[in-house]
Design an enzyme around this catalytic site. Structure first.
Site, short mmCIF file in Angstrom:
data_model
loop_
_atom_site.label_atom_id
_atom_site.label_comp_id
_atom_site.label_asym_id
_atom_site.label_seq_id
_atom_site.Cartn_x
_atom_site.Cartn_y
_atom_site.Cartn_z
N GLU A 216 -10.31 -4.80 9.07
CA GLU A 216 -9.56 -4.00 10.04
C GLU A 216 -9.46 -2.60 9.45
O GLU A 216 -8.61 -2.33 8.61
CB GLU A 216 -8.16 -4.61 10.25
CG GLU A 216 -8.17 -5.99 10.89
CD GLU A 216 -8.37 -5.94 12.40
OE1 GLU A 216 -8.17 -4.88 13.01
OE2 GLU A 216 -8.74 -6.99 12.96
N CYS A 250 -3.05 3.38 12.39
CA CYS A 250 -4.51 3.30 12.45
C CYS A 250 -5.06 3.60 13.83
O CYS A 250 -6.16 4.11 13.95
CB CYS A 250 -4.99 1.92 11.99
SG CYS A 250 -4.21 0.58 12.91
P1 NAD Z 1 -4.03 1.03 0.89
O1 NAD Z 1 -4.32 2.14 -0.03
O2 NAD Z 1 -2.69 0.38 0.88
O3 NAD Z 1 -5.16 -0.04 0.66
C1 NAD Z 1 -5.22 -1.25 1.39
C2 NAD Z 1 -5.32 -2.39 0.39
O4 NAD Z 1 -6.49 -2.27 -0.39
C3 NAD Z 1 -4.14 -2.43 -0.58
O5 NAD Z 1 -3.62 -3.74 -0.62
C4 NAD Z 1 -4.76 -2.01 -1.88
O6 NAD Z 1 -4.16 -2.61 -3.00
C5 NAD Z 1 -6.19 -2.46 -1.74
N1 NAD Z 1 -7.10 -1.66 -2.57
C6 NAD Z 1 -7.06 -0.32 -2.73
N2 NAD Z 1 -8.08 0.08 -3.53
C7 NAD Z 1 -8.75 -1.04 -3.89
C8 NAD Z 1 -9.90 -1.28 -4.70
N3 NAD Z 1 -10.57 -0.30 -5.31
N4 NAD Z 1 -10.33 -2.57 -4.83
C9 NAD Z 1 -9.68 -3.57 -4.20
N5 NAD Z 1 -8.59 -3.39 -3.42
C10 NAD Z 1 -8.12 -2.15 -3.26
O7 NAD Z 1 -4.24 1.46 2.40
P2 NAD Z 1 -5.26 2.53 2.98
O8 NAD Z 1 -6.64 2.04 2.88
O9 NAD Z 1 -4.91 3.90 2.51
O10 NAD Z 1 -4.80 2.40 4.50
C11 NAD Z 1 -5.11 3.37 5.39
C12 NAD Z 1 -6.39 3.02 6.14
O11 NAD Z 1 -6.23 1.78 6.77
C13 NAD Z 1 -6.70 3.98 7.24
O12 NAD Z 1 -8.07 4.22 7.27
C14 NAD Z 1 -6.25 3.25 8.49
O13 NAD Z 1 -6.87 3.68 9.66
C15 NAD Z 1 -6.59 1.87 8.13
N6 NAD Z 1 -5.79 0.93 8.87
C16 NAD Z 1 -6.40 0.10 9.74
C17 NAD Z 1 -5.63 -0.78 10.49
C18 NAD Z 1 -6.23 -1.73 11.44
O14 NAD Z 1 -5.53 -2.62 11.88
N7 NAD Z 1 -7.51 -1.61 11.79
C19 NAD Z 1 -4.25 -0.79 10.32
C20 NAD Z 1 -3.67 0.07 9.42
C21 NAD Z 1 -4.45 0.92 8.68
#
Ligand code: NAD
Length: 440
Positions: A216, A250
């Protein structure tokens, strides 16, 4: 379980797998009992969860209830109301050569042990809504909250084990090292919400074990505003959709596409709508959230000079406040148009009309959501037929994801797979084919 040191990921997964093998998660009674307990967890601890969300994101209690706690309760209620019906075996017609006494059907099997990795922006909803589906489908589940929403992560790590069957549900807290360790384990499904860079890391790790994934992800979700629409209504809906959670949603409209004449009229309408929703000083509005951390704050402030400021533009690093901001005359190549904004900046990019808007969308990554504000049936139908996006909303941003009977998910760069309601059962189950030919 009472451990002095946190249990290692490998031990967690082994323990859950052993529990899954006993069949304890299989009966519908176990699943519905878990969902009811999860519901109780949310209703008993609403104020504590709301306080954690406020600490992490400055979310108001009303918004925390609407978009996280209440949202998840609704998802649970919808699932409890339909689970038996969704799980019913589905008969399939049998070809003649197998004889009249042969029967064929499908049944939903739980997958086993699934991993749910959640992001920080809706740190409760985006962890718990997938958990609802994974439990409803009869799986053991490891959930990994986002370390960037530490108060919510801590609250969930404390509350979930107090309510759910700890033999089959585990919370693993942590950041990159802990997630990397988890991803080395064999899961039967990985459900990741977050950005595409980490999505690729997740998918690579999953490939080692041939584990299916749901990703997602996000991206830039456009909003097209047609000429001859009621711009006060459009502006009000754009503002509420964009600036909810300070733009850290998102499916928030990322930018507006419209013709120059409409843009000229939409600019003041947006400024009026910002004031109507958040008052003359949004910093003082309890309804307005803060940016999650300094890194994102600095990134967003760096995007502020990508256009002419129509409204907003102010910021305060000490409180991680960035005003609801509308930018006009934005060049399609400006920095604010090169990445997902994920913050309270709304650029307006002008195009000649629907043709150019459709081409603009199709020239870029497939978005998670696309919004079309138009009174023309033909224009609306053209966007549906000629563009590809996770979801398409006419006239109202964000709302499609609150319809439990619609699949929520992306396509292309915005992700793969979907969930919510019965689509979560599809995601977290194997649909097994069965054939029965009597021996006598
Ligand atoms: P985040 O930084 O919290 O990362 C998400 C998860 O990935 C966390 O649990 C984190 O620990 C893990 N993570 C981070 N780096 C990692 C790595 N190198 N290796 C393994 N795991 C790792 O969240 P984010 O990515 O900054 O969230 C924002 C993004 O999420 C935006 O692009 C947003 O559009 C997208 N998003 C999508 C949805 C959806 O439902 N499609 C919903 C919310 C957010």
């Amino acid at each position: 379980m009472n451990h002095s040191a946190p249990e290692q990921p490998a031990a967690v997964v082994a323990r859950l797998r052993a529990a899954f093998r006993t069949g304890r998660t299989q009966p519908v009674e176990w699943r519905t009992a878990q969902l009811r307990r999860l519901r109780e967890m949310l209703t008993d601890n609403g104020p504590e969860l709301a306080a954690a969300l406020h600490a992490d994101l400055g979310k108001s209690a009303a918004e925390a209830h609407r978009t996280e706690i209440g949202f998840t309760v609704r998802e649970i209620d919808h699932t409890l109301g339909h689970l038996t019906e969704w799980l019913r075996p589905d008969p399939a017609p049998v070809p003649e050569h197998l004889g009249a006494d042969a029967r064929a059907w499908t049944q939903y099997d739980p997958l086993g042990v699934v991993l749910v990795i959640a992001p920080w922006n809706y740190p409760a909803q985006l962890l718990l809504a997938p958990l609802v589906g994974a439990l409803a489908a009869g799986n053991a589940v490891v959930v990994k909250p986002s370390e960037l929403a530490p108060a919510t992560s801590a609250a969930l790590a404390r509350l979930l084990p107090a309510y759910l069957d700890t033999n089959a549900v585990a919370v693993v807290e942590g950041g990159i090292p802990e997630t990397t360790a988890l991803l080395a384990e064999r899961f039967d499904h990985i459900f990741y919400t977050g950005n595409g860079t980490v999505g690729r890391i997740v998918m690579r790790a999953a490939a080692e074990h041939l584990t299916p994934v749901t990703l997602e992800l996000g991206g830039k979700s456009p909003a097209f505003v047609d000429r001859d629409t009621d711009l006060d209504v459009v502006a009000d809906r754009l503002v509420r959709g964009k600036f909810l959670n300070a733009g850290q949603t998102c499916v928030a409209p990322d930018y507006v596409l419209t013709d120059p004449e409409t843009a000229a009229a939409l600019e003041p309408a947006l400024a009026r709508a910002v004031e109507a929703v958040y008052g003359p000083d949004p910093a003082a509005s309890p309804a307005y959230s803060r940016i999650v951390n300094e890194r994102h704050f600095d990134r967003l402030v760096g995007l502020l000079d990508s256009g002419r400021v129509v409204v907003g533009g102010g910021s305060d690093r000490a409180t991680k406040y960035i005003a609801p901001t509308v930018l006009a005359d934005v060049d399609p190549e400006a920095p604010v148009m090169r990445e997902e904004i994920f913050g309270p900046l709304l650029p307006i990019v002008t195009v000649a009309g629907p043709d150019e808007a459709i081409a603009f969308v199709n020239d870029r990554d497939k978005p998670l959501a696309l919004y079309v504000f138009s009174e023309s049936g033909e224009t609306r139908a053209r966007f549906a037929a000629e563009t590809s996006s996770g979801g398409l909303g006419y006239g109202l941003p964000l709302a499609h994801l609150t319809v439990s009977d619609l699949p929520f998910g992306g396509v292309g760069e915005s992700g793969m797979g979907s969930y919510h309601g019965r689509y979560s059962i599809e995601t977290f189950s194997h649909r097994k084919a069965l054939l029965d030919k009597p021996l006598s």
